[in-house]
Scaffold this motif. Sequence first.
Motif, PDB file in Angstrom:
ATOM      1  N   VAL A 379      32.824  41.601  44.412  1.00  0.00           N
ATOM      2  CA  VAL A 379      31.886  40.774  43.869  1.00  0.00           C
ATOM      3  C   VAL A 379      31.969  41.993  42.485  1.00  0.00           C
ATOM      4  O   VAL A 379      31.008  40.989  41.817  1.00  0.00           O
ATOM      5  CB  VAL A 379      30.719  40.855  44.450  1.00  0.00           C
ATOM      6  N   SER A 380      32.265  43.083  41.981  1.00  0.00           N
ATOM      7  CA  SER A 380      31.895  43.838  40.821  1.00  0.00           C
ATOM      8  C   SER A 380      33.732  44.467  40.382  1.00  0.00           C
ATOM      9  O   SER A 380      32.907  44.409  38.828  1.00  0.00           O
ATOM     10  CB  SER A 380      30.996  44.760  41.626  1.00  0.00           C
ATOM     11  N   TYR A 381      34.113  44.371  40.981  1.00  0.00           N
ATOM     12  CA  TYR A 381      35.492  45.181  40.169  1.00  0.00           C
ATOM     13  C   TYR A 381      36.585  44.686  40.392  1.00  0.00           C
ATOM     14  O   TYR A 381      36.849  43.965  41.337  1.00  0.00           O
ATOM     15  CB  TYR A 381      35.211  46.343  41.101  1.00  0.00           C
ATOM     16  N   ARG A 382      36.928  43.962  39.524  1.00  0.00           N
ATOM     17  CA  ARG A 382      38.227  43.622  39.749  1.00  0.00           C
ATOM     18  C   ARG A 382      39.120  45.344  40.054  1.00  0.00           C
ATOM     19  O   ARG A 382      40.514  44.942  40.209  1.00  0.00           O
ATOM     20  CB  ARG A 382      39.222  43.889  38.404  1.00  0.00           C
ATOM     21  N   THR A 383      39.720  45.975  39.734  1.00  0.00           N
ATOM     22  CA  THR A 383      39.702  47.471  40.201  1.00  0.00           C
ATOM     23  C   THR A 383      38.691  48.857  39.788  1.00  0.00           C
ATOM     24  O   THR A 383      37.514  48.977  39.255  1.00  0.00           O
ATOM     25  CB  THR A 383      40.913  47.970  38.816  1.00  0.00           C
ATOM     26  N   PHE A 384      38.565  49.057  41.494  1.00  0.00           N
ATOM     27  CA  PHE A 384      37.711  50.651  41.640  1.00  0.00           C
ATOM     28  C   PHE A 384      38.433  51.081  41.243  1.00  0.00           C
ATOM     29  O   PHE A 384      37.739  52.390  40.510  1.00  0.00           O
ATOM     30  CB  PHE A 384      37.254  50.811  43.262  1.00  0.00           C
ATOM     31  N   ASN A 385      39.455  52.221  41.991  1.00  0.00           N
ATOM     32  CA  ASN A 385      40.385  53.199  41.512  1.00  0.00           C
ATOM     33  C   ASN A 385      41.700  52.481  40.667  1.00  0.00           C
ATOM     34  O   ASN A 385      41.543  52.937  40.356  1.00  0.00           O
ATOM     35  CB  ASN A 385      40.342  54.327  43.135  1.00  0.00           C
ATOM     36  N   PHE A 386      42.191  52.316  42.530  1.00  0.00           N
ATOM     37  CA  PHE A 386      44.011  51.593  41.753  1.00  0.00           C
ATOM     38  C   PHE A 386      43.874  50.543  42.833  1.00  0.00           C
ATOM     39  O   PHE A 386      43.861  50.546  44.307  1.00  0.00           O
ATOM     40  CB  PHE A 386      45.095  52.943  42.407  1.00  0.00           C
ATOM     41  N   GLY A 387      44.340  49.547  41.885  1.00  0.00           N
ATOM     42  CA  GLY A 387      44.592  48.303  42.942  1.00  0.00           C
ATOM     43  C   GLY A 387      44.074  47.002  41.480  1.00  0.00           C
ATOM     44  O   GLY A 387      43.572  46.866  40.834  1.00  0.00           O
ATOM     45  N   ARG A 388      44.649  45.861  42.692  1.00  0.00           N
ATOM     46  CA  ARG A 388      43.668  45.033  41.592  1.00  0.00           C
ATOM     47  C   ARG A 388      43.133  43.812  42.615  1.00  0.00           C
ATOM     48  O   ARG A 388      44.246  43.381  43.651  1.00  0.00           O
ATOM     49  CB  ARG A 388      44.922  43.843  40.703  1.00  0.00           C
ATOM     50  N   ASN A 389      41.985  43.289  42.360  1.00  0.00           N
ATOM     51  CA  ASN A 389      41.564  42.138  43.247  1.00  0.00           C
ATOM     52  C   ASN A 389      41.245  40.902  42.540  1.00  0.00           C
ATOM     53  O   ASN A 389      40.894  41.104  41.753  1.00  0.00           O
ATOM     54  CB  ASN A 389      39.969  42.683  43.886  1.00  0.00           C
ATOM     55  N   ARG A 390      41.651  40.259  42.992  1.00  0.00           N
ATOM     56  CA  ARG A 390      41.974  38.362  42.483  1.00  0.00           C
ATOM     57  C   ARG A 390      40.698  37.586  43.209  1.00  0.00           C
ATOM     58  O   ARG A 390      40.493  36.825  42.512  1.00  0.00           O
ATOM     59  CB  ARG A 390      42.781  37.721  42.881  1.00  0.00           C
ATOM     60  N   PHE A 391      39.253  38.487  43.721  1.00  0.00           N
ATOM     61  CA  PHE A 391      38.437  37.633  43.454  1.00  0.00           C
ATOM     62  C   PHE A 391      37.970  36.700  42.535  1.00  0.00           C
ATOM     63  O   PHE A 391      38.011  37.453  40.864  1.00  0.00           O
ATOM     64  CB  PHE A 391      37.581  38.092  44.106  1.00  0.00           C
ATOM     65  N   PRO A 392      37.494  35.703  42.192  1.00  0.00           N
ATOM     66  CA  PRO A 392      37.163  34.895  40.776  1.00  0.00           C
ATOM     67  C   PRO A 392      35.607  35.411  40.731  1.00  0.00           C
ATOM     68  O   PRO A 392      34.857  34.464  40.864  1.00  0.00           O
ATOM     69  CB  PRO A 392      37.007  33.288  41.073  1.00  0.00           C
ATOM     70  N   ARG A 393      35.518  36.711  39.925  1.00  0.00           N
ATOM     71  CA  ARG A 393      34.229  36.494  39.801  1.00  0.00           C
ATOM     72  C   ARG A 393      33.052  35.981  39.061  1.00  0.00           C
ATOM     73  O   ARG A 393      31.876  35.725  38.889  1.00  0.00           O
ATOM     74  CB  ARG A 393      33.818  38.564  39.842  1.00  0.00           C
ATOM     75  N   LYS A 394      34.177  35.527  38.093  1.00  0.00           N
ATOM     76  CA  LYS A 394      33.283  34.999  36.495  1.00  0.00           C
ATOM     77  C   LYS A 394      32.675  33.641  37.266  1.00  0.00           C
ATOM     78  O   LYS A 394      31.553  32.746  36.862  1.00  0.00           O
ATOM     79  CB  LYS A 394      33.775  34.672  35.664  1.00  0.00           C
ATOM     80  N   ALA A 395      33.293  33.141  38.285  1.00  0.00           N
ATOM     81  CA  ALA A 395      33.309  31.962  38.738  1.00  0.00           C
ATOM     82  C   ALA A 395      31.952  31.579  40.018  1.00  0.00           C
ATOM     83  O   ALA A 395      30.673  31.210  40.105  1.00  0.00           O
ATOM     84  CB  ALA A 395      34.368  31.068  39.570  1.00  0.00           C
ATOM     85  N   LEU A 396      32.141  33.143  40.552  1.00  0.00           N
ATOM     86  CA  LEU A 396      30.796  33.616  41.197  1.00  0.00           C
ATOM     87  C   LEU A 396      28.918  33.848  40.335  1.00  0.00           C
ATOM     88  O   LEU A 396      28.620  33.623  40.625  1.00  0.00           O
ATOM     89  CB  LEU A 396      31.254  34.637  42.372  1.00  0.00           C
ATOM     90  N   TYR A 397      29.772  34.637  39.037  1.00  0.00           N
ATOM     91  CA  TYR A 397      28.138  35.007  38.792  1.00  0.00           C
ATOM     92  C   TYR A 397      27.689  33.355  38.082  1.00  0.00           C
ATOM     93  O   TYR A 397      26.911  33.094  37.848  1.00  0.00           O
ATOM     94  CB  TYR A 397      28.855  35.959  37.671  1.00  0.00           C
ATOM     95  N   LYS A 398      28.864  32.656  37.898  1.00  0.00           N
ATOM     96  CA  LYS A 398      28.155  31.463  36.859  1.00  0.00           C
ATOM     97  C   LYS A 398      27.365  30.701  37.882  1.00  0.00           C
ATOM     98  O   LYS A 398      26.315  29.985  37.859  1.00  0.00           O
ATOM     99  CB  LYS A 398      29.073  30.502  36.175  1.00  0.00           C
ATOM    100  N   ALA A 399      28.144  30.389  39.347  1.00  0.00           N
ATOM    101  CA  ALA A 399      27.722  29.605  40.532  1.00  0.00           C
ATOM    102  C   ALA A 399      26.219  30.786  41.034  1.00  0.00           C
ATOM    103  O   ALA A 399      24.962  30.172  41.044  1.00  0.00           O
ATOM    104  CB  ALA A 399      28.394  30.124  41.625  1.00  0.00           C
ATOM    105  N   MET A 400      26.128  32.002  40.897  1.00  0.00           N
ATOM    106  CA  MET A 400      25.154  32.443  41.436  1.00  0.00           C
ATOM    107  C   MET A 400      23.446  32.352  40.585  1.00  0.00           C
ATOM    108  O   MET A 400      22.748  31.589  40.115  1.00  0.00           O
ATOM    109  CB  MET A 400      25.064  33.860  41.245  1.00  0.00           C
ATOM    110  N   LEU A 401      24.286  32.386  39.197  1.00  0.00           N
ATOM    111  CA  LEU A 401      22.753  31.751  37.832  1.00  0.00           C
ATOM    112  C   LEU A 401      22.885  30.799  37.573  1.00  0.00           C
ATOM    113  O   LEU A 401      21.280  29.978  37.588  1.00  0.00           O
ATOM    114  CB  LEU A 401      23.795  32.195  36.350  1.00  0.00           C
ATOM    115  N   HIS A 402      23.460  29.686  37.986  1.00  0.00           N
ATOM    116  CA  HIS A 402      23.336  28.021  38.300  1.00  0.00           C
ATOM    117  C   HIS A 402      22.092  28.196  39.885  1.00  0.00           C
ATOM    118  O   HIS A 402      21.022  26.930  39.102  1.00  0.00           O
ATOM    119  CB  HIS A 402      24.288  27.235  38.301  1.00  0.00           C
TER     120      HIS A 402
END
Length: 410
Positions: A379-402
């Motif tokens: 929910v926070s990081y595309r990359t924490f240390n090494f890797g790529r997380n494809r979770f749709p964070r920007k959609a999540l943030y808009k949904a929370m704000l909405h």
Amino acid sequence: MSPTARGLAQDRFFQHFLAYMQAQGLSAEQMHAHVWKPHHPHDLKVLGADRDRDFKAIELSESDVRAQLASLSPGGFCINGDFYRDDRTVYVLVPGFTHETLRNLSLHEVFDDRQSSHDVLMLRPGIDGQPTQEEWRAKGGGLKLVYAQYPRSNADSLVIGQPLFELLHNSATLRRWVVVEGCRIVFLGYSYGCPLTLELLANLNRGTFADNFILKATKAVVAMCGAIGGSYLADDVLKPDPQLLSIPKLVARCQKQPWLSALAGMPTQQFRDDMVGGVTSLTREVRHERAMDYAPHLPAHVHYFTLSAVMPMMDYRRHWWQFNLDDYSMWLQAKVSEGVCIYNDGQVVTLDNLMPKESAVPENHIHHLGAVRGHHWAVSYRTFNFGRNRFPRKALYKAMLHTLVELTDA
């Protein structure tokens, strides 16, 4: 609170999350990998001998997602450029444990975008009693976003409270936005930042700190994967025979071999001195003890939103050919909580994301948004240390704000 009242926030958040993922171009198949059925943890068998052993109570099929998409109402209010321009709110992010030592900022796709369409302000402690240091990371004219980079981020919460307050209260820009321009404040707490935010507000409400603008301007708190009730992982790493690793032994080794300290997230003597106390502050026993003290003093005018993440063990991308050390690392951590509860994000069990039961806040000001399908870092990081997380964070943030805007304005 009745199941019907509880379900309002979850249903709305779920619908908005789908809508913003759809607007982002995700297919129903892709969305299915990130969502659970709207639910509240109190309606599940979370702990105990008869606890749920699978995810049937909250899982959805792809056809369920398609049916939900077909039922979405087009048009109406949405989080877009017009909203960004007109919104009179300052969003203050309180990041998580050891945030100063991490490779990326919390919510880094938002707060580390130098071309952002928002006004993004980094706050750092002033030196030798000087006013808070302010760094503009972007001046896009949209939302007002503040990153509260509080010091000693791996220390006990009792150590952090005063410096966090001073960081915010001594910010000239935050004060101007609130006092002169009339903006409200919404706190975004991530992980350890959630209990820190709650303790801060309780201390402001009972007059522990000499505040003259923060509390009365605070509209809401959004707790993302908050360690509000502590963490079984923190409990484990302080045991003599931990499943994962021993924090006291790691600190002792770093004291003898300073070259190891930076790799272990303890680059200075202060970090090494603070680590055991900070982890202890995240144990479930300490968090529940602290909640009994601060929760009765939480301000009743504030709305409190909580969001969980739940990640099945089979979802972790942990094989060497997937090149995702972040997922592998979180999978190792998740094994600690898995034996207690399947509803966890790798670090925190979903029940411990909820507001303390000792709170005297009105029920209609407490909103649990349910859970997304992902782990604690997703929910926070595309990359924490090494890797790529494809979770749709920007959609999540808009949904929370909405959802926040709908339920607080109502």
